[in-house]
Design a protein around this motif. Structure first.
Motif, PDB file in Angstrom:
ATOM      1  N   VAL A 189     -17.141 -44.611 -44.433  1.00  0.00           N
ATOM      2  CA  VAL A 189     -17.596 -45.783 -44.920  1.00  0.00           C
ATOM      3  C   VAL A 189     -19.030 -45.756 -44.363  1.00  0.00           C
ATOM      4  CG1 VAL A 189     -17.422 -48.185 -45.201  1.00  0.00           C
ATOM      5  CG2 VAL A 189     -15.349 -47.022 -45.531  1.00  0.00           C
ATOM      6  N   LYS A 190     -20.169 -45.876 -45.136  1.00  0.00           N
ATOM      7  CA  LYS A 190     -21.411 -45.845 -44.508  1.00  0.00           C
ATOM      8  C   LYS A 190     -22.128 -47.079 -45.047  1.00  0.00           C
ATOM      9  CE  LYS A 190     -21.556 -40.760 -45.673  1.00  0.00           C
ATOM     10  NZ  LYS A 190     -22.071 -40.108 -46.866  1.00  0.00           N
ATOM     11  N   ASP A 191     -22.497 -47.952 -43.927  1.00  0.00           N
ATOM     12  CA  ASP A 191     -23.431 -49.109 -43.916  1.00  0.00           C
ATOM     13  C   ASP A 191     -23.166 -49.825 -45.234  1.00  0.00           C
ATOM     14  OD1 ASP A 191     -25.459 -50.300 -43.023  1.00  0.00           O
ATOM     15  OD2 ASP A 191     -26.830 -49.352 -44.031  1.00  0.00           O
ATOM     16  N   VAL A 192     -21.889 -50.210 -45.416  1.00  0.00           N
ATOM     17  CA  VAL A 192     -21.597 -51.142 -46.585  1.00  0.00           C
ATOM     18  C   VAL A 192     -21.851 -52.504 -46.359  1.00  0.00           C
ATOM     19  CG1 VAL A 192     -19.515 -51.901 -47.864  1.00  0.00           C
ATOM     20  CG2 VAL A 192     -19.921 -49.535 -47.590  1.00  0.00           C
ATOM     21  N   GLY A 220     -11.251 -40.250 -52.323  1.00  0.00           N
ATOM     22  CA  GLY A 220     -12.282 -39.756 -50.997  1.00  0.00           C
ATOM     23  C   GLY A 220     -13.312 -40.393 -50.894  1.00  0.00           C
ATOM     24  N   SER A 221     -13.522 -41.468 -51.849  1.00  0.00           N
ATOM     25  CA  SER A 221     -14.846 -42.264 -51.531  1.00  0.00           C
ATOM     26  C   SER A 221     -14.825 -43.195 -50.398  1.00  0.00           C
ATOM     27  CB  SER A 221     -15.590 -42.869 -52.948  1.00  0.00           C
ATOM     28  OG  SER A 221     -14.526 -43.639 -53.448  1.00  0.00           O
ATOM     29  N   GLY A 222     -13.776 -43.666 -50.013  1.00  0.00           N
ATOM     30  CA  GLY A 222     -13.686 -44.318 -48.569  1.00  0.00           C
ATOM     31  C   GLY A 222     -13.100 -45.699 -49.243  1.00  0.00           C
ATOM     32  N   LYS A 223     -12.624 -46.079 -50.342  1.00  0.00           N
ATOM     33  CA  LYS A 223     -12.109 -47.335 -50.704  1.00  0.00           C
ATOM     34  C   LYS A 223     -11.012 -47.840 -49.866  1.00  0.00           C
ATOM     35  CE  LYS A 223     -10.610 -45.720 -54.815  1.00  0.00           C
ATOM     36  NZ  LYS A 223     -11.035 -44.244 -54.488  1.00  0.00           N
ATOM     37  N   MET A 236     -18.271 -55.950 -59.738  1.00  0.00           N
ATOM     38  CA  MET A 236     -17.661 -54.795 -58.964  1.00  0.00           C
ATOM     39  C   MET A 236     -18.875 -54.036 -58.059  1.00  0.00           C
ATOM     40  SD  MET A 236     -17.488 -52.703 -62.373  1.00  0.00           S
ATOM     41  CE  MET A 236     -16.679 -51.139 -61.618  1.00  0.00           C
ATOM     42  N   ALA A 237     -18.259 -53.193 -57.194  1.00  0.00           N
ATOM     43  CA  ALA A 237     -19.276 -52.402 -56.558  1.00  0.00           C
ATOM     44  C   ALA A 237     -18.571 -51.147 -56.809  1.00  0.00           C
ATOM     45  CB  ALA A 237     -19.027 -52.381 -55.061  1.00  0.00           C
ATOM     46  N   ILE A 238     -19.636 -49.996 -57.022  1.00  0.00           N
ATOM     47  CA  ILE A 238     -19.156 -48.676 -57.152  1.00  0.00           C
ATOM     48  C   ILE A 238     -19.621 -47.783 -55.737  1.00  0.00           C
ATOM     49  CG2 ILE A 238     -19.711 -46.399 -58.218  1.00  0.00           C
ATOM     50  CD1 ILE A 238     -19.969 -48.488 -60.813  1.00  0.00           C
ATOM     51  N   LEU A 239     -18.452 -47.163 -55.418  1.00  0.00           N
ATOM     52  CA  LEU A 239     -18.716 -46.366 -54.053  1.00  0.00           C
ATOM     53  C   LEU A 239     -18.916 -44.990 -54.580  1.00  0.00           C
ATOM     54  CD1 LEU A 239     -16.048 -47.129 -51.493  1.00  0.00           C
ATOM     55  CD2 LEU A 239     -18.212 -47.921 -51.391  1.00  0.00           C
ATOM     56  N   ASP A 240     -19.909 -44.280 -53.617  1.00  0.00           N
ATOM     57  CA  ASP A 240     -20.137 -42.653 -53.605  1.00  0.00           C
ATOM     58  C   ASP A 240     -20.128 -42.156 -52.548  1.00  0.00           C
ATOM     59  OD1 ASP A 240     -20.735 -40.131 -54.542  1.00  0.00           O
ATOM     60  OD2 ASP A 240     -22.687 -40.348 -54.893  1.00  0.00           O
ATOM     61  N   LYS A 241     -18.946 -41.354 -52.116  1.00  0.00           N
ATOM     62  CA  LYS A 241     -18.900 -40.821 -50.553  1.00  0.00           C
ATOM     63  C   LYS A 241     -19.192 -41.865 -49.530  1.00  0.00           C
ATOM     64  CE  LYS A 241     -21.025 -36.314 -52.010  1.00  0.00           C
ATOM     65  NZ  LYS A 241     -21.777 -36.992 -53.490  1.00  0.00           N
ATOM     66  N   GLY A 242     -18.534 -42.987 -49.731  1.00  0.00           N
ATOM     67  CA  GLY A 242     -18.625 -44.208 -48.628  1.00  0.00           C
ATOM     68  C   GLY A 242     -19.744 -44.830 -48.680  1.00  0.00           C
ATOM     69  N   ARG A 265      -8.922 -51.021 -45.119  1.00  0.00           N
ATOM     70  CA  ARG A 265      -8.379 -51.230 -43.835  1.00  0.00           C
ATOM     71  C   ARG A 265      -9.088 -51.853 -42.965  1.00  0.00           C
ATOM     72  NH1 ARG A 265      -3.857 -48.176 -42.896  1.00  0.00           N
ATOM     73  NH2 ARG A 265      -4.893 -47.310 -41.132  1.00  0.00           N
ATOM     74  N   ALA A 266     -10.514 -51.502 -43.005  1.00  0.00           N
ATOM     75  CA  ALA A 266     -11.385 -52.225 -41.893  1.00  0.00           C
ATOM     76  C   ALA A 266     -11.458 -53.643 -42.173  1.00  0.00           C
ATOM     77  CB  ALA A 266     -13.060 -51.591 -42.272  1.00  0.00           C
ATOM     78  N   ILE A 267     -11.662 -54.154 -43.499  1.00  0.00           N
ATOM     79  CA  ILE A 267     -11.511 -55.715 -43.701  1.00  0.00           C
ATOM     80  C   ILE A 267     -10.168 -56.362 -43.165  1.00  0.00           C
ATOM     81  CG2 ILE A 267     -11.507 -57.224 -45.428  1.00  0.00           C
ATOM     82  CD1 ILE A 267     -12.726 -55.227 -47.478  1.00  0.00           C
ATOM     83  N   ALA A 268      -9.106 -55.544 -43.210  1.00  0.00           N
ATOM     84  CA  ALA A 268      -7.759 -56.173 -42.739  1.00  0.00           C
ATOM     85  C   ALA A 268      -7.712 -55.948 -41.078  1.00  0.00           C
ATOM     86  CB  ALA A 268      -6.732 -55.273 -43.356  1.00  0.00           C
ATOM     87  N   GLY A 269      -8.571 -55.200 -40.521  1.00  0.00           N
ATOM     88  CA  GLY A 269      -8.465 -54.973 -39.127  1.00  0.00           C
ATOM     89  C   GLY A 269      -7.546 -53.633 -38.916  1.00  0.00           C
TER      90      GLY A 269
END
Ligand code: ADP
Ligand code: MG
Length: 325
Positions: free
Chosen positions: A18-21, A38-41, A203-209, A46-50
């Motif tokens: 995940v890069k600078d989201v 594999g884009s980091g979803k 919505m947000a679209i993720l590409d490689k984090g 998991r980061a939000i949930a701790g």
């Protein structure tokens, strides 16, 4: 209950997952995060949930900084991709689990769990073992379990991932209305564009984090801003604008409806493939940048190699990006 993510990065030894989201989810909003495998979803959820260590950034829920708050004390409910139901417990115990962990007395938690089972349409299932349930029933139990402690933010990780298509559609609509009924703020992660579009307000679209586009489905459809986003949302008919319009620049999406096969058409190209789909013949021709094709509906199947003529309705085009790639 709003959710604010600022400059979140999560790295593993081999991957910057995940890069600078930075994202803002408003109170009561249904928000989708869409990206390929594999884009980091999952890592972001998991980061939000701790549950994932962030290298940088912050999570705020309703204005409260979650830094240093352990997972079990965060007001979030995470519904895992594989549901992760407890096989040794009955359905009601599964749903009441989070409440038990929070020290809610037995009578009260069982009442609440029973109410949630009713909400998800499983009123008669309280005593069943989760191992005896169908995929769709397991999904509902997992949703009820996630909602039981009344989390401020509900996080759903590919909640319909392994179900068959017809079940997906009805469960998606149901999940949506259940979240609406409880007034939840939710983040729904999926690789499936149809699910994301049908579920979300934004919505947000993720590409490689990285977040590459945020907006309502309609905004993103009308203005994808890159070929990656256009392809992610199903705009596969991409053609350089200059091939269609004099003076046109960049890459455009040509809706299937905008192409008409016609003996007097302005354009001509050889057929690459022909298939039958949703009640019509879809013919692809070699048109666009090297190696790409343009699809159109056709009255009949066509033979690969045969040259066909067609017209393109210029008003229906969507400009995708300033570049041709
Ligand atoms: P998605 O949910 O979009 O499929 P993930 O968040 O699961 O993506 O994974 C993002 C990237 O991080 C992938 O390259 C994956 O291999 C890597 N990754 C995920 N979890 C771990 C982990 N626990 N250890 C090492 N790498 C991981
Ligand atoms: Mg995942």
């Amino acid at each position: 209950m709003s959710l604010n993510l600022a400059n979140i990065s999560v790295s593993y030894p081999d991957t910057d997952a995940v890069k600078d989201v930075t994202l803002e989810v408003k109170s009561g909003e249904r928000f989708a995060i869409m990206g390929p495998s594999g884009s980091g979803k999952s890592t972001l959820l998991r980061a939000i949930a701790g549950l994932a260590v962030m290298q940088s950034g912050s999570v705020h829920i309703n204005g409260a900084d979650m830094t240093g708050v352990p997972a079990h004390q965060r007001p979030v409910g995470l519904m895992f991709q594989d549901y992760a139901l407890f096989p040794h417990m009955a359905v009601l115990e599964n749903v009441a689990y989070g409440l038990r962990m929070n020290g809610v007395p037995k009578t009260e938690r069982n009442e609440r769990a029973a109410k949630l089972l009713e909400l998800v349409g499983l009123a008669g299932f309280a005593e069943r073992r989760t191992t005896t349930l169908s995929g769709g029933e397991q999904q509902r139990v997992a949703l009820a379990r996630t909602l039981a402690p009344s989390p401020a933010v509900v996080l759903l990780d590919e909640p319909l991932g392994s179900l068959d298509i017809s079940l997906k559609e009805s469960l998606l609509a149901e999940t949506r209305s259940i979240l609406e009924a409880v007034g939840a703020t939710s983040v729904y992660v999926t690789h499936d564009r149809a699910e994301a579009f049908a579920f979300c307000d934004r919505m947000a679209i993720l590409d490689k984090g990285e977040v590459v586009r945020v907006g309502t489905p309609d905004e993103i459809w009308r203005d994808p801003q890159s070929a990656f986003v256009a392809r992610s949302i199903g705009q596969s008919n991409l053609v350089p604008h200059s091939m269609i319009s004099d003076g046109g620049a960049g890459l455009v999406f040509v809706p299937l409806e905008a192409v008409t096969m016609s003996p007097s058409g302005r354009f001509s190209a050889p057929v690459t493939t022909s298939r039958f789909e949703d009640g019509s013949n879809i013919v692809a021709v070699a048109f666009g940048v090297e190696g790409s094709s343009l699809e159109m509906r056709a009255p009949l199947a066509a033979t690969p190699g045969v040259e066909v003529r067609f017209d393109i309705e210029v008003d229906a085009l969507i400009v995708v990006s300033a570049n041709e790639v």
